[in-house]
Design a protein around this motif. Structure first.
Motif, PDB file in Angstrom:
ATOM      1  N   PRO A 202       0.699  -1.318   0.052  1.00  0.00           N
ATOM      2  CA  PRO A 202      -0.091  -0.111   0.054  1.00  0.00           C
ATOM      3  C   PRO A 202       0.938   1.381  -0.176  1.00  0.00           C
ATOM      4  CG  PRO A 202       0.135  -1.099   2.367  1.00  0.00           C
ATOM      5  CD  PRO A 202       0.629  -1.872   1.224  1.00  0.00           C
ATOM      6  N   SER A 203       0.447   2.215  -0.852  1.00  0.00           N
ATOM      7  CA  SER A 203       0.858   3.473  -0.680  1.00  0.00           C
ATOM      8  C   SER A 203      -0.391   4.393  -0.664  1.00  0.00           C
ATOM      9  CB  SER A 203       1.735   3.966  -1.947  1.00  0.00           C
ATOM     10  OG  SER A 203       1.241   3.956  -2.970  1.00  0.00           O
ATOM     11  N   GLY A 204      -0.258   5.615  -0.372  1.00  0.00           N
ATOM     12  CA  GLY A 204      -1.669   6.483  -0.125  1.00  0.00           C
ATOM     13  C   GLY A 204      -1.806   6.502   1.294  1.00  0.00           C
ATOM     14  N   MET A 205      -3.003   7.441   1.595  1.00  0.00           N
ATOM     15  CA  MET A 205      -3.307   7.695   2.915  1.00  0.00           C
ATOM     16  C   MET A 205      -4.030   6.390   3.593  1.00  0.00           C
ATOM     17  SD  MET A 205      -5.566  11.131   4.122  1.00  0.00           S
ATOM     18  CE  MET A 205      -4.061  11.924   3.434  1.00  0.00           C
ATOM     19  N   ALA A 206      -3.511   5.973   4.810  1.00  0.00           N
ATOM     20  CA  ALA A 206      -4.051   4.776   5.488  1.00  0.00           C
ATOM     21  C   ALA A 206      -5.036   5.673   6.515  1.00  0.00           C
ATOM     22  CB  ALA A 206      -2.902   4.280   6.225  1.00  0.00           C
ATOM     23  N   PRO A 207      -5.846   4.494   7.002  1.00  0.00           N
ATOM     24  CA  PRO A 207      -7.181   4.908   8.216  1.00  0.00           C
ATOM     25  C   PRO A 207      -6.533   5.913   9.240  1.00  0.00           C
ATOM     26  CG  PRO A 207      -7.334   2.949   7.342  1.00  0.00           C
ATOM     27  CD  PRO A 207      -6.215   3.281   6.850  1.00  0.00           C
ATOM     28  N   ALA A 208      -5.391   5.305   9.610  1.00  0.00           N
ATOM     29  CA  ALA A 208      -4.855   6.057  11.042  1.00  0.00           C
ATOM     30  C   ALA A 208      -4.574   7.474  10.511  1.00  0.00           C
ATOM     31  CB  ALA A 208      -3.413   5.696  11.381  1.00  0.00           C
ATOM     32  N   THR A 242     -11.263  -8.007   2.824  1.00  0.00           N
ATOM     33  CA  THR A 242     -10.715  -8.791   4.033  1.00  0.00           C
ATOM     34  C   THR A 242      -9.113  -8.482   3.923  1.00  0.00           C
ATOM     35  OG1 THR A 242     -12.131 -10.496   3.907  1.00  0.00           O
ATOM     36  CG2 THR A 242     -10.128 -11.175   5.231  1.00  0.00           C
ATOM     37  N   THR A 243      -8.532  -8.325   2.881  1.00  0.00           N
ATOM     38  CA  THR A 243      -6.906  -8.160   2.622  1.00  0.00           C
ATOM     39  C   THR A 243      -6.907  -6.664   3.244  1.00  0.00           C
ATOM     40  OG1 THR A 243      -6.717  -9.488   0.944  1.00  0.00           O
ATOM     41  CG2 THR A 243      -5.123  -7.530   0.970  1.00  0.00           C
ATOM     42  N   TYR A 244      -7.559  -5.641   2.918  1.00  0.00           N
ATOM     43  CA  TYR A 244      -7.528  -4.296   3.406  1.00  0.00           C
ATOM     44  C   TYR A 244      -7.745  -4.151   4.913  1.00  0.00           C
ATOM     45  CZ  TYR A 244      -8.547   0.677   3.771  1.00  0.00           C
ATOM     46  OH  TYR A 244      -8.461   2.053   4.402  1.00  0.00           O
ATOM     47  N   ASP A 245      -8.662  -5.042   5.432  1.00  0.00           N
ATOM     48  CA  ASP A 245      -9.056  -5.103   7.034  1.00  0.00           C
ATOM     49  C   ASP A 245      -7.633  -5.397   7.707  1.00  0.00           C
ATOM     50  OD1 ASP A 245     -11.450  -4.185   6.581  1.00  0.00           O
ATOM     51  OD2 ASP A 245     -12.610  -5.928   6.901  1.00  0.00           O
ATOM     52  N   SER A 246      -7.131  -6.507   7.064  1.00  0.00           N
ATOM     53  CA  SER A 246      -6.086  -7.375   7.701  1.00  0.00           C
ATOM     54  C   SER A 246      -4.993  -6.483   7.722  1.00  0.00           C
ATOM     55  CB  SER A 246      -5.785  -8.446   6.962  1.00  0.00           C
ATOM     56  OG  SER A 246      -4.536  -9.081   7.288  1.00  0.00           O
ATOM     57  N   GLN A 247      -4.580  -5.852   6.588  1.00  0.00           N
ATOM     58  CA  GLN A 247      -3.479  -4.633   6.387  1.00  0.00           C
ATOM     59  C   GLN A 247      -3.659  -3.686   7.600  1.00  0.00           C
ATOM     60  OE1 GLN A 247      -0.674  -4.504   4.272  1.00  0.00           O
ATOM     61  NE2 GLN A 247      -0.074  -2.809   5.550  1.00  0.00           N
ATOM     62  N   GLY A 285     -12.574   1.853   7.653  1.00  0.00           N
ATOM     63  CA  GLY A 285     -11.495   2.832   8.218  1.00  0.00           C
ATOM     64  C   GLY A 285     -12.320   3.786   9.137  1.00  0.00           C
ATOM     65  N   ALA A 286     -13.139   4.558   8.808  1.00  0.00           N
ATOM     66  CA  ALA A 286     -13.879   5.454   9.797  1.00  0.00           C
ATOM     67  C   ALA A 286     -14.531   4.888  10.651  1.00  0.00           C
ATOM     68  CB  ALA A 286     -14.771   6.309   8.910  1.00  0.00           C
ATOM     69  N   ALA A 287     -15.419   3.981  10.502  1.00  0.00           N
ATOM     70  CA  ALA A 287     -16.368   3.344  11.202  1.00  0.00           C
ATOM     71  C   ALA A 287     -16.165   1.655  11.439  1.00  0.00           C
ATOM     72  CB  ALA A 287     -17.724   3.777  11.068  1.00  0.00           C
ATOM     73  N   PRO A 288     -15.004   1.178  12.000  1.00  0.00           N
ATOM     74  CA  PRO A 288     -14.928   0.002  11.495  1.00  0.00           C
ATOM     75  C   PRO A 288     -15.897  -1.071  11.928  1.00  0.00           C
ATOM     76  CG  PRO A 288     -13.341   0.822  13.158  1.00  0.00           C
ATOM     77  CD  PRO A 288     -14.108   1.853  12.474  1.00  0.00           C
ATOM     78  N   LYS A 289     -16.635  -0.734  12.723  1.00  0.00           N
ATOM     79  CA  LYS A 289     -17.802  -1.708  13.501  1.00  0.00           C
ATOM     80  C   LYS A 289     -19.009  -1.748  12.950  1.00  0.00           C
ATOM     81  CE  LYS A 289     -14.705  -3.425  16.522  1.00  0.00           C
ATOM     82  NZ  LYS A 289     -14.025  -4.790  16.228  1.00  0.00           N
ATOM     83  N   ALA A 290     -19.282  -0.504  11.980  1.00  0.00           N
ATOM     84  CA  ALA A 290     -20.657  -0.436  11.344  1.00  0.00           C
ATOM     85  C   ALA A 290     -20.875  -1.739  10.476  1.00  0.00           C
ATOM     86  CB  ALA A 290     -20.774   0.871  10.751  1.00  0.00           C
ATOM     87  N   THR A 291     -22.010  -2.043  10.241  1.00  0.00           N
ATOM     88  CA  THR A 291     -22.460  -2.869   9.527  1.00  0.00           C
ATOM     89  C   THR A 291     -22.656  -2.401   8.103  1.00  0.00           C
ATOM     90  OG1 THR A 291     -23.652  -4.326  11.162  1.00  0.00           O
ATOM     91  CG2 THR A 291     -24.473  -4.728   8.779  1.00  0.00           C
ATOM     92  N   GLN A 447      -3.783  13.206  -5.559  1.00  0.00           N
ATOM     93  CA  GLN A 447      -2.483  13.480  -5.074  1.00  0.00           C
ATOM     94  C   GLN A 447      -2.331  13.329  -3.733  1.00  0.00           C
ATOM     95  OE1 GLN A 447      -0.428  13.626  -7.648  1.00  0.00           O
ATOM     96  NE2 GLN A 447      -1.918  13.627  -9.196  1.00  0.00           N
ATOM     97  N   SER A 448      -3.366  13.273  -2.927  1.00  0.00           N
ATOM     98  CA  SER A 448      -3.449  12.962  -1.510  1.00  0.00           C
ATOM     99  C   SER A 448      -4.310  11.922  -1.384  1.00  0.00           C
ATOM    100  CB  SER A 448      -3.812  14.379  -0.865  1.00  0.00           C
ATOM    101  OG  SER A 448      -5.126  14.779  -1.171  1.00  0.00           O
ATOM    102  N   GLY A 449      -4.271  10.923  -2.257  1.00  0.00           N
ATOM    103  CA  GLY A 449      -5.472  10.119  -2.376  1.00  0.00           C
ATOM    104  C   GLY A 449      -5.056   8.704  -1.099  1.00  0.00           C
ATOM    105  N   PHE A 450      -6.095   7.808  -1.232  1.00  0.00           N
ATOM    106  CA  PHE A 450      -6.083   6.749  -0.324  1.00  0.00           C
ATOM    107  C   PHE A 450      -5.785   5.629  -0.864  1.00  0.00           C
ATOM    108  CE2 PHE A 450      -9.436   9.942   0.613  1.00  0.00           C
ATOM    109  CZ  PHE A 450      -9.559  10.009   1.839  1.00  0.00           C
ATOM    110  N   ALA A 451      -4.919   4.792   0.144  1.00  0.00           N
ATOM    111  CA  ALA A 451      -4.480   3.388  -0.174  1.00  0.00           C
ATOM    112  C   ALA A 451      -5.689   2.489  -0.202  1.00  0.00           C
ATOM    113  CB  ALA A 451      -3.428   2.841   0.759  1.00  0.00           C
TER     114      ALA A 451
END
Length: 707
Positions: A202-208, A242-247, A285-291, A447-451
């Motif tokens: 991954p490159s780009g903006m991460a949830p944190a 699932t891969t995104y969540d695991s990362q 990333g913003a609300a991980p526990k939401a359905t 240019q300030s995008g998300f992974a």
């Protein structure tokens, strides 16, 4: 942008369609010709036997009362504030009648069309028939066209549809007479990156980074107990999510699909797969526990309309995230109105909707038929009953804190040509008489995008389609906090967000973006048509929307009036539950105010009437007072209580009145419910009359004030 292809129609000339409608007087339906017809080359007739599906949209009822309710339900202090309707209540009060549906069904059947289904809220009747039958039914002609801008074949009606005059009072419009309109996703890649260029890491903006910059990590919420709908015209692969969540070490409920009109793209996602997976991963990333429920529909006018109505009638979600749209000039106003009517129902039910404002700046038709010379905004972001989300370029410090933000140069924004400015759209920088877009914004510049992990690899994605799910994730967080505080969900967000933005706390609740521009508008202090009010300071914004600190005054209680329709002036009992005939405007007993009241008993024979409403009293309220005006009118005499009115909170009797309390007029009564703080309470009035001599218990202007 990825565009889902539509099936090309035959361009051959066919036997003439039956274009002469019945001889009865007809009324033209405005805004039912796709604007692309004027820019396209006519190639011949659509074959008379070709099957076409249409959606007939029915008008809502009592729209003035609906508009008043939508204002009140988001206005703190109003009796209806936070008292949202169920789908059944909405349909009973404001939806088309069953008689209207039957009238439309009968007409369509007479024209040889087959009605395939009717939406549960009775707003849409879907039907199918041949081109000849459709032309006959709607008094128009179906032709084959070629769009030279898009090099795409399509069919369309040549002129406005019409209907018999006796249907004009119930039919809003008809969609599906053309298949030109296609919703595009609002997904962008960096200039330096070729679309679909994948990476193993991954490159780009991460949830944190984005949760840190916008203080989403400081609200104390993660979306637990909330449900978000993703509005999609393509599919996804669970393994990518699932891969995104695991990362990023995220966990939450598994994502599931809800099919609309038989659409389910997940077995073979198309060009829009990256959009769907972007939406899901940003919400995660913003609300991980939401359905998350992924609603998937055919990419057509009918598909969009049916998806909107299915979401509101299912009533399974409190937030909807939309990253697909079309520019207003390329879309029939009839179809937009049909979707907006469903959005009105969403607002009445307390469902928040966030829509991407587009990635072509103030010229939203740049890559479509109307072209870049037209100032235009994107729909659904231009609907007055959702929140349009614009785009910025966000810079984050090494510690994941907010550094700076400027407008993204191609963020969608401008002035609607379809929708008038809603009453809540006020403030510094807001002008004109038409709806302006967007309302808020967040990071979208690629240019300030998300992974994002999609189609088996990492990508860097931006676009306002990243900004909309970020705000949707915030709304899920807020709804979790509101529930814990005993308050209502965010509901239609824009009126509440504008109220905060116009207050003294604007500078602490939003990042006001003041630099940058799109083609025709510049970012500036306050509201602007590139970034709206700006991006969220999530913890402070949550505090402001809840009406206090993290622990609000009075131990978590915001002063409010909780009873809805306490004066019964809607003319119906809802949301009260009442015996037949109790809610009345009869002149035999005057109302305390207005024309309507609740009249229990008065029959002069053995009879029992009830009136009840369920409310939630926030925990920590130091005061909860039930007040109502009561007029006891009786033919009884003496000091014996023959006929009685009992007032209860759940199973607790608060007070009893009788014929002995008769008076010439209304008397205000006050009962203490403070001991019920933190509980859901059913307030119930029960009038019991004996076998002779009437006693009427007339109740009006009921309120439950907490603070």
């Amino acid at each position: 942008m990825a565009v889902l292809p539509l099936t090309a129609v035959s361009l051959g000339v066919s036997t003439a369609q039956a274009a002469t409608p019945n001889a009865s007087p007809r009324v033209a339906l405005p805004n039912t010709v796709n604007p692309a017809v004027a820019h396209s080359e006519k190639k011949g007739d659509v074959p008379a036997a070709q099957q076409i599906s249409v959606s007939v949209s029915l008008k809502l009822r009592d729209t003035d009362a609906l508009d008043r309710f939508l204002t009140a339900v988001t206005t703190p202090g109003a009796p209806e504030y936070g008292h949202y309707l169920t789908p059944e209540q909405f349909t009973a009060r404001f939806g088309p009648t069953q008689a209207a549906v039957d009238q439309v069904r009968t007409y369509l059947a007479q024209q040889g069309l087959t009605v395939s289904d009717v939406s549960a809220n009775r707003q849409v009747v879907n039907a199918r028939g041949t081109a000849a039958q459709v032309s006959q039914a709607f008094g128009t002609h179906e032709s084959a066209y070629l769009d030279p801008q898009l090099q795409r074949a399509f069919f369309a009606n040549d002129a406005a549809a019409s209907i018999p005059s006796d249907l004009a009072s119930v039919v809003q419009g008809v969609s599906g007479l053309d298949n030109h309109a296609v919703r595009k996703n609002r997904l962008a890649t960096p200039n330096s990156v070729t679309p679909n260029t994948a990476s193993a890491s991954p490159s780009g903006m991460a949830p944190a980074q984005y949760t840190g910059a916008y203080n989403l990590n400081k609200t104390g919420a993660d979306g637990t107990g909330t449900t978000v709908a993703l509005w999609e015209f393509d599919g996804y692969q669970s393994s990518n999510l699932t891969t995104y969540d695991s990362q990023y070490g995220l966990s939450g409920p598994a994502v599931s699909t809800v099919s609309v009109d038989g659409a389910n793209y997940d077995s073979a996602p198309g060009q829009g797969q990256g959009e769907v997976e972007l939406d899901s991963e940003i919400v995660r990333g913003a609300a991980p526990k939401a359905t998350q429920l992924v609603y998937e529909a055919p990419n057509s006018d009918q598909g969009e309309i049916d998806m909107a109505n299915k979401i509101v009638t299912d009533n399974r979600v409190s937030v909807v995230s939309i990253s697909w749209g079309s520019c207003e000039p390329d879309t029939t106003a009839a179809s937009m109105t049909a979707v907006d009517n469903a959005f009105k129902q969403a607002a009445a039910q307390g469902i928040s909707i966030f829509s991407a404002s587009g990635d072509d700046g103030s010229r939203d038709c740049t890559r479509s038929t109307s072209g870049s010379g037209v100032k235009a905004v994107d729909f659904p972001a231009s609907s007055p009953h959702q929140t349009g989300v614009g785009g910025t370029n966000l810079k984050v410090s090494s510690g994941n804190a907010y550094s700076s933000e400027s407008a993204w140069s191609t963020a969608g924004g401008g002035v609607s040509t379809v929708f008038a400015k809603p009453s809540w759209q006020t403030g510094t920088g807001v002008s004109g008489t038409m709806r302006t877009v967007p309302d808020v914004s967040s990071n979208a510049d690629p240019q300030s995008g998300f992974a994002i992990y999609t189609a088996g690899a990492w990508q860097v994605y931006g676009g306002t389609s990243a900004a909309a799910p970020l705000w949707s994730g915030y709304a899920a967080q807020f709804n979790q906090k509101a529930k814990a505080a005993g308050q209502a969900v965010l509901g239609e967000a824009s009126p509440r967000l504008y109220s905060v933005a116009n207050g003294s706390g604007y500078g602490s609740t939003f990042h006001d973006v003041t630099t940058g521009a799109n083609q025709d508008f510049s970012a500036k202090a306050g509201y602007d048509q590139v970034t709206g009010w700006g991006s969220p300071v999530a913890d402070a914004l949550t505090t402001a929307l809840l009406g206090g600190g993290t622990t609000p005054p009075s131990g978590g209680c915001t002063a409010a009036q909780l009873v809805a329709n306490g004066g019964f002036e809607s003319g119906t009992a809802s949301p009260w539950t009442a015996s037949s005939g109790v809610v009345s405007n009869s002149s035999s007993e005057a109302a305390h105010s207005g024309s309507w009241k609740a009249w229990l008993d008065g029959y002069g024979s053995a009879h029992t009437d009830t009136l009840s409403q369920t409310v939630s009293i926030p925990a920590g309220c130091a005061s909860a007072k039930l007040t109502f005006w009561l007029h006891v009118d009786t033919a009884e005499t003496g000091s014996t209580a023959y006929d009685k009115l009992t007032v209860q909170a759940n199973s607790t009797t608060l007070a009893t009145y009788s014929n002995v309390d008769a008076a010439a007029g209304y008397v205000q009564r006050t009962l203490d419910l403070t001991s019920f703080a933190g509980q859901t309470v059913t307030v119930k009035f029960t009038g019991t009359e004996d076998s002779s001599l009437q006693t009427s218990f007339v109740i009006d202007d009921v309120a439950l004030n907490v603070g």
